[in-house]
Motif scaffolding. Structure first.
Motif: not given
Lengths: 255, 266
Positions: A164, A247-249, B75-76, B79
């Motif tokens: 994260p 989106a954790q970007r 999303v995690l 990934r």
């Protein structure tokens, strides 16, 4: 109280401006005009702030003093935002850092009975706290901006492992807060050795015994440590929130 | 044999500041094989890879992972199921074991050693060193171990060998082949078409944001495809990409590469 200079004394000090102007024109430095403008600006600005402060001290009360300090945080945040240019919502990050840094530090000083709540105490002390918080916020944003650009590859490598954002960005956050604290830790360490700081100088000139003046200075140094630390941490956390999207970007950083 | 679909790109376009990076891409990437996306720099291939783990978002169209829109997945978690290894091998720690554990802190020492062996790094030789003291090829393989540590179903490799000398690149390719042989899906991006063709099972040629050729490796006149500009509606489809067996590099049993007798992933 020692004697405070009269307006006549101030008029005499204009001679010192003339000394600087004389040197500039004699040596053809080409800045005679700028020296005069700067000297006049200083006079006008200080007259204005003196008048404002006199009015505030007489009429503001504690609520007015706090409102004045609160207003200063907006001016300070506007100054800090430039350091975070490219970071989305840098102004908000700086503002929340400065406000929380100022409020928590002043809160401890006031609630702990360390300083009195008269406007002539609150406003100058608050000004120092806001100024310290602002410098901490500026340094934090500078560092975050630089590392978000330079370390993008490493940050994205960490994000790509499913980490994260707070974990992927932990090194940069630590670096930013540490970098922001270095100046105040340094100046705290050498206080009194290299320069006599402002609060103490002012009190001594005003005739206060040096051993009493340093008490105020000690409190000022300690409060600045807290203000810088809180402001740096809160600014960094707020900026981190804007640097990563849902989106954790890591968002693009504008040049 | 029919392979299930791993990633599906459904009419994907990406426009950044008025520039069309990807132009209506429809692709099916399959499980259990290595798929290479080859193309010149600026063709959009790295961006395509970043769409797969949501480091980038398409302007229009959908990206599916095993049939589910990636936007509907956590999303995690996505990934960790499909780990992207960026082009520049970037250490995130100061210690080889810590590097392997960076996203998998629970790994035992034995598991760390096993992962290092899986990427053909000798644990006795590299443990205790700093990642930055490794050679480029070793560091790239350490990045692969770091990615394998999270237990992915697929690896997304951005130019895994572009920064390496041919010998080190061969060693990395060997590791990639051994991982595919063990059942892992790989999508790799490369500007080196010949190398991509050797390491991958499927090849897609990307040119100015469009797939201009696709097929099983060895089936395309790749240099020719690469040179020809994209034309509307014209895709060389030389082979059904779902139909082919496993692939062997000519020097897979070379003793200098320690892949043959390695333990399986923990």
């Amino acid at each position: 109280m020692t004697q405070i200079p009269s307006w006549t004394a101030v008029a005499v000090s204009v001679l010192l401006v003339l000394v600087a102007v004389a040197i500039a024109s004699w040596q053809r430095l080409g800045i005679s005009r700028e020296i005069v403008v700067a000297a006049v600006r200083a006079l006008v600005q200080l007259l204005a702030i003196g008048a404002v402060l006199a009015w505030l001290f007489a009429h503001a009360g504690i609520a007015g003093a706090l409102a004045w300090i609160f207003a200063m945080t907006f001016v300070a945040a506007n100054e800090s935002r430039r350091r975070g240019h490219g970071i989305p919502r840098a102004y908000a990050a700086a503002l929340v850092g400065i406000v929380v840094g100022t409020a928590s530090t002043l809160g401890v000083l006031v609630l702990g009975g360390v300083i009195s709540t008269e406007p002539q105490v609150l406003i100058p002390i608050g000004g120092m706290v806001v100024s310290g918080s602002m410098q901490a916020a500026s340094l934090t944003l500078t560092s975050l901006r630089r590392s978000a650009v330079e370390n993008r590859s490493a940050i994205e490598a960490a994000l790509s492992l499913g980490l994260p954002a707070p974990q992927a960005f932990a090194r940069e956050m630590r670096t930013a807060v540490r970098t922001a604290l270095v100046p105040t830790v340094d100046s705290t360490r050498v206080v009194g050795l290299i320069s006599l700081p402002g609060t103490m100088t002012g009190l001594i000139i005003a005739g206060v015994d040096p051993l009493q003046a340093i008490r105020y200075q000690i409190i000022v140094m300690y409060m600045l440590l807290a203000a810088w630390a809180v402001s740096a941490l809160v600014t960094a956390r707020a900026a981190q929130g804007s640097l990563f999207d849902d989106a954790q970007r890591l968002v693009p950083i504008a040049a | 044999m029919d392979r299930p679909e791993l990633f599906t790109l459904d009419d994907v376009s990406l426009v950044i500041e008025g520039r069309r990076i990807l132009d209506h891409v429809d692709e099916h990437l399959h499980d259990g094989v290595a798929t290479a996306i080859a193309g010149p720099s600026g063709s959009g291939k790295s961006t395509l890879l970043r769409l797969l783990n949501r480091l980038a978002e398409p302007t229009s169209g959908r990206v599916l992972f095993r049939g589910t829109d990636v936007r509907d997945l956590d999303v995690l978690a996505l990934r960790r199921r499909a780990v992207l290894v960026p082009q520049r091998a970037t250490p995130l720690t100061e210690d080889v074991a810590a590097e392997v554990r960076v996203a998998a802190p629970q790994l035992t020492d034995a598991e760390v050693r096993s992962l290092l062996a899986r990427v053909a790094l000798d644990p006795d030789e590299v443990l205790g060193r700093t990642p930055s003291s490794l050679s480029g090829g070793e560091l790239q393989r350490l990045c692969l171990a770091r990615a394998l540590a999270v237990g992915p179903e697929a690896l997304l490799l951005d130019e895994p060998t572009s920064a390496l000398d041919p010998r080190s690149a061969d060693a990395v390719d060997e590791v990639i082949r051994s991982l595919v042989a063990s059942g892992l899906a790989v999508v790799l991006v490369s500007h080196d078409v010949a190398r991509a063709d050797r390491v991958a099972d499927d090849v897609r040629v990307l040119h100015e944001g469009r797939v201009t050729a696709r097929g099983a490796s060895g089936s395309l006149d790749l240099e020719h495809e690469l040179m020809s500009p994209p034309t509307d509606g014209h895709v060389h489809d030389t082979d059904d990409p779902r139909a082919h067996g496993s692939k062997h590099l000519p020097h897979e049993h070379d003793d200098s590469v320690r892949t043959a007798d390695l333990p399986e992933q923990p």
